[in-house]
Write an enzyme that holds these catalytic residues in place. Structure first.
Site, PDB file in Angstrom:
ATOM      1  N   LEU A 131       8.955  11.207  -2.053  1.00  0.00           N
ATOM      2  CA  LEU A 131       7.865  11.256  -3.017  1.00  0.00           C
ATOM      3  C   LEU A 131       6.331  11.339  -2.549  1.00  0.00           C
ATOM      4  O   LEU A 131       5.929  12.232  -3.092  1.00  0.00           O
ATOM      5  CB  LEU A 131       7.937   9.893  -3.978  1.00  0.00           C
ATOM      6  CG  LEU A 131       7.181   9.623  -4.798  1.00  0.00           C
ATOM      7  CD1 LEU A 131       7.441  10.520  -6.039  1.00  0.00           C
ATOM      8  CD2 LEU A 131       7.201   8.119  -5.366  1.00  0.00           C
ATOM      9  N   PRO A 134       0.446  14.054   1.666  1.00  0.00           N
ATOM     10  CA  PRO A 134      -0.844  13.833   2.041  1.00  0.00           C
ATOM     11  C   PRO A 134      -1.780  13.718   1.381  1.00  0.00           C
ATOM     12  O   PRO A 134      -2.493  12.847   1.587  1.00  0.00           O
ATOM     13  CB  PRO A 134      -0.984  15.502   2.978  1.00  0.00           C
ATOM     14  CG  PRO A 134       0.469  15.957   3.051  1.00  0.00           C
ATOM     15  CD  PRO A 134       1.301  15.445   2.092  1.00  0.00           C
ATOM     16  N   GLY A 137      -0.170   9.482  -2.495  1.00  0.00           N
ATOM     17  CA  GLY A 137       0.100   8.450  -2.019  1.00  0.00           C
ATOM     18  C   GLY A 137       0.226   7.551  -3.215  1.00  0.00           C
ATOM     19  O   GLY A 137       1.337   7.719  -4.041  1.00  0.00           O
ATOM     20  N   THR A 164      10.902   8.112   5.507  1.00  0.00           N
ATOM     21  CA  THR A 164      11.555   7.254   6.414  1.00  0.00           C
ATOM     22  C   THR A 164      12.987   7.785   6.801  1.00  0.00           C
ATOM     23  O   THR A 164      13.632   8.445   5.642  1.00  0.00           O
ATOM     24  CB  THR A 164      11.541   5.781   5.640  1.00  0.00           C
ATOM     25  OG1 THR A 164      10.519   5.153   5.272  1.00  0.00           O
ATOM     26  CG2 THR A 164      12.456   4.865   6.477  1.00  0.00           C
ATOM     27  N   GLN A 285       1.400 -33.393  14.073  1.00  0.00           N
ATOM     28  CA  GLN A 285       1.478 -33.203  12.307  1.00  0.00           C
ATOM     29  C   GLN A 285       1.024 -32.025  12.015  1.00  0.00           C
ATOM     30  O   GLN A 285       1.389 -31.385  11.217  1.00  0.00           O
ATOM     31  CB  GLN A 285       0.778 -34.381  11.946  1.00  0.00           C
ATOM     32  CG  GLN A 285       0.891 -34.501  10.328  1.00  0.00           C
ATOM     33  CD  GLN A 285       0.106 -35.612   9.677  1.00  0.00           C
ATOM     34  OE1 GLN A 285      -1.149 -35.832   9.841  1.00  0.00           O
ATOM     35  NE2 GLN A 285       0.795 -36.583   8.983  1.00  0.00           N
ATOM     36  N   GLN A 343       0.937 -17.709  16.288  1.00  0.00           N
ATOM     37  CA  GLN A 343      -0.035 -18.834  16.445  1.00  0.00           C
ATOM     38  C   GLN A 343       0.746 -20.019  17.069  1.00  0.00           C
ATOM     39  O   GLN A 343       0.351 -20.574  18.118  1.00  0.00           O
ATOM     40  CB  GLN A 343      -0.686 -19.289  15.211  1.00  0.00           C
ATOM     41  CG  GLN A 343      -2.019 -20.332  15.430  1.00  0.00           C
ATOM     42  CD  GLN A 343      -3.066 -19.776  16.294  1.00  0.00           C
ATOM     43  OE1 GLN A 343      -3.261 -18.334  16.090  1.00  0.00           O
ATOM     44  NE2 GLN A 343      -3.873 -20.553  16.748  1.00  0.00           N
ATOM     45  N   GLY A 346       1.203 -19.615  20.651  1.00  0.00           N
ATOM     46  CA  GLY A 346       0.320 -19.635  21.515  1.00  0.00           C
ATOM     47  C   GLY A 346       0.324 -18.277  22.351  1.00  0.00           C
ATOM     48  O   GLY A 346       0.357 -17.232  21.655  1.00  0.00           O
ATOM     49  N   GLU A 370       6.403   1.602  -0.437  1.00  0.00           N
ATOM     50  CA  GLU A 370       6.996   1.435  -1.910  1.00  0.00           C
ATOM     51  C   GLU A 370       5.840   1.048  -2.943  1.00  0.00           C
ATOM     52  O   GLU A 370       6.237   0.163  -3.570  1.00  0.00           O
ATOM     53  CB  GLU A 370       8.441   0.576  -1.830  1.00  0.00           C
ATOM     54  CG  GLU A 370       9.579   1.513  -1.188  1.00  0.00           C
ATOM     55  CD  GLU A 370      10.804   1.189  -1.723  1.00  0.00           C
ATOM     56  OE1 GLU A 370      10.939   0.671  -3.030  1.00  0.00           O
ATOM     57  OE2 GLU A 370      12.015   1.279  -0.996  1.00  0.00           O
ATOM     58  N   THR A 372       1.588  -0.011  -2.481  1.00  0.00           N
ATOM     59  CA  THR A 372       0.566  -0.963  -1.939  1.00  0.00           C
ATOM     60  C   THR A 372       0.583  -2.404  -2.774  1.00  0.00           C
ATOM     61  O   THR A 372       0.923  -2.056  -3.889  1.00  0.00           O
ATOM     62  CB  THR A 372      -0.689  -0.638  -1.715  1.00  0.00           C
ATOM     63  OG1 THR A 372      -1.279  -0.290  -2.843  1.00  0.00           O
ATOM     64  CG2 THR A 372      -0.853   0.787  -0.839  1.00  0.00           C
TER      65      THR A 372
END
Length: 385
Positions: A131, A134, A137, A164, A285, A343, A346, A370, A372
């Site tokens: 679909l 360039p 989109g 893809t 915690q 995170q 670490g 598919e 944005t």
């Protein structure tokens, strides 16, 4: 009042749960062990394709009358979710097989369905979807690829971008302009085969994530195809493309769900093992709150995604809204959860020795392809229930 154990309204059926167990076992044995290498080497996950085909999970959506498993939309979501939990690149095999072939299922002639869905169901061929271009989109109706009638053939010229599994797939659903004066109503859909003369491919894109799934340009240079390869009537291609996305955006939500769950599962195990200040960091915690938020968001995304899958199966009137909402919400959740997983590990989370940095890179694309997430919000606003 006593609870009723057989109140099944908000849970998948026993068959769906059994399918999840089967896919998870297959993934852990045959796909997960290769996920890091597939990413590192930026190579197609052949092991995953072989395993999925051997277990008839590469294109579960194909109806039984064409040799497929005839899986419903929720079953398809569960397959994609469970594969993405270990390897997002590999989950693009069942997801893009559905994306590429759904236009044929929705709008194709009986002859086209028989010709192309059979080999897909058998695992002899994969299907891609062409679909984007360039310069087209988010504004897909601005495409320039042309198809010109020549007797009982059409001749295609143009370029498609961000395709893809391009080069690996045998079949391509291609949207092309057949009447430039009519904009979106002048676009038609065709099936093009990789072996058709004049079809060629660009170099694989060098991407942040999903490195195991090749993304390439597809070039059409005077590609001459029989007129019966048109999907549906002339001028209905754009409508078919949009209808397809209503259903397949839910498969992107499934990918997002899977990678988020995979990241949470890994982080949860890590924080129970990792000790600092004399105790497991899971006992702090601050860490517990992060895990709780990650799990809560995934639960909400899963509920919305499964609701959208059910709407897809029924063909509900609010499918366009629900598909966009599920894709948008689940992909935003995937980005948040995978970032938090990095995170929680670490410094280790930032290295390629652990899978969460790959998951974070892979999650990002679910907010982009598919449609944005900005476009999804436009779609939702136009289709508020």
């Amino acid at each position: 009042m006593a609870g009723s154990a057989d109140f099944d309204l908000y849970r998948p059926s026993e068959e769906h749960d059994m399918l999840r167990d089967a896919v998870r076992s297959l993934v852990e044995a045959k796909i997960a062990p290769y996920a890091a290498a597939v990413d590192e080497e930026a190579r197609f996950p052949q092991e995953a394709l072989d395993a999925l085909v051997a277990n008839d999970m590469h294109a579960v959506h194909v109806p039984e009358e064409y040799g497929g498993a005839g899986a419903d939309a929720l079953a398809t979501v569960i397959v994609i979710e469970e594969v993405a939990r270990a390897c997002v690149s590999s989950s693009l095999i069942p997801a893009v097989n559905k994306l590429g072939s759904l236009p044929v299922i929705l709008s194709g002639s009986e002859e086209l369905k028989k010709k192309y869905l059979g080999p897909l169901a058998k695992g002899d061929a994969m299907f891609s979807y062409c679909l984007s271009e360039p310069d087209a989109g988010s504004d897909a109706a601005g495409m320039k690829t042309k198809a010109v009638r020549d007797g009982d053939h059409w001749i295609l010229n143009g370029v498609k971008r961000w395709i893809t599994n391009a080069g690996v797939s045998e079949y391509y659903t291609v949207m092309a302009v057949t009447d430039p004066a009519k904009r979106s109503k002048g676009i038609s859909a065709f099936v093009v085969e990789k072996s058709d003369e004049g079809v060629s491919f660009g170099a694989p894109e060098k991407k942040l994530g999903i490195k195991g799934s090749p993304t390439r340009e597809v070039y059409f240079d005077n590609v001459r195809i029989p007129a019966d390869r048109m999907i549906g009537e002339e001028g209905t291609g754009f409508m078919t493309a949009m209808k397809t996305l209503d259903h397949t955006r839910i498969t992107i939500a499934a990918q997002a769900l899977g990678v988020a769950q995979g990241a949470l599962d890994y982080a949860k195990g890590y924080v129970q093992e990792r000790k600092q200040f004399g105790k497991a960091i899971a006992d702090f915690q601050g860490i517990q709150f992060m895990l709780a938020d990650m799990s809560m968001k995934i639960s909400a995304a899963r509920a919305l995604t499964y609701q959208a899958a059910a709407a897809s199966e029924r063909g509900d009137a609010d499918l366009t809204y629900l598909g966009a909402a599920a894709k948008c919400f689940a992909s935003d959740v995937a980005m948040e959860v995978t970032t938090d997983a990095v995170q929680l590990l670490g410094g280790y989370g930032y290295t390629r020795d652990y899978p969460v940095e790959r998951m974070m890179r892979d999650a990002k694309i679910t907010q982009i392809y598919e449609g944005t997430n900005q476009v999804q919000r436009i779609v939702m606003a136009r289709n508020l229930p």
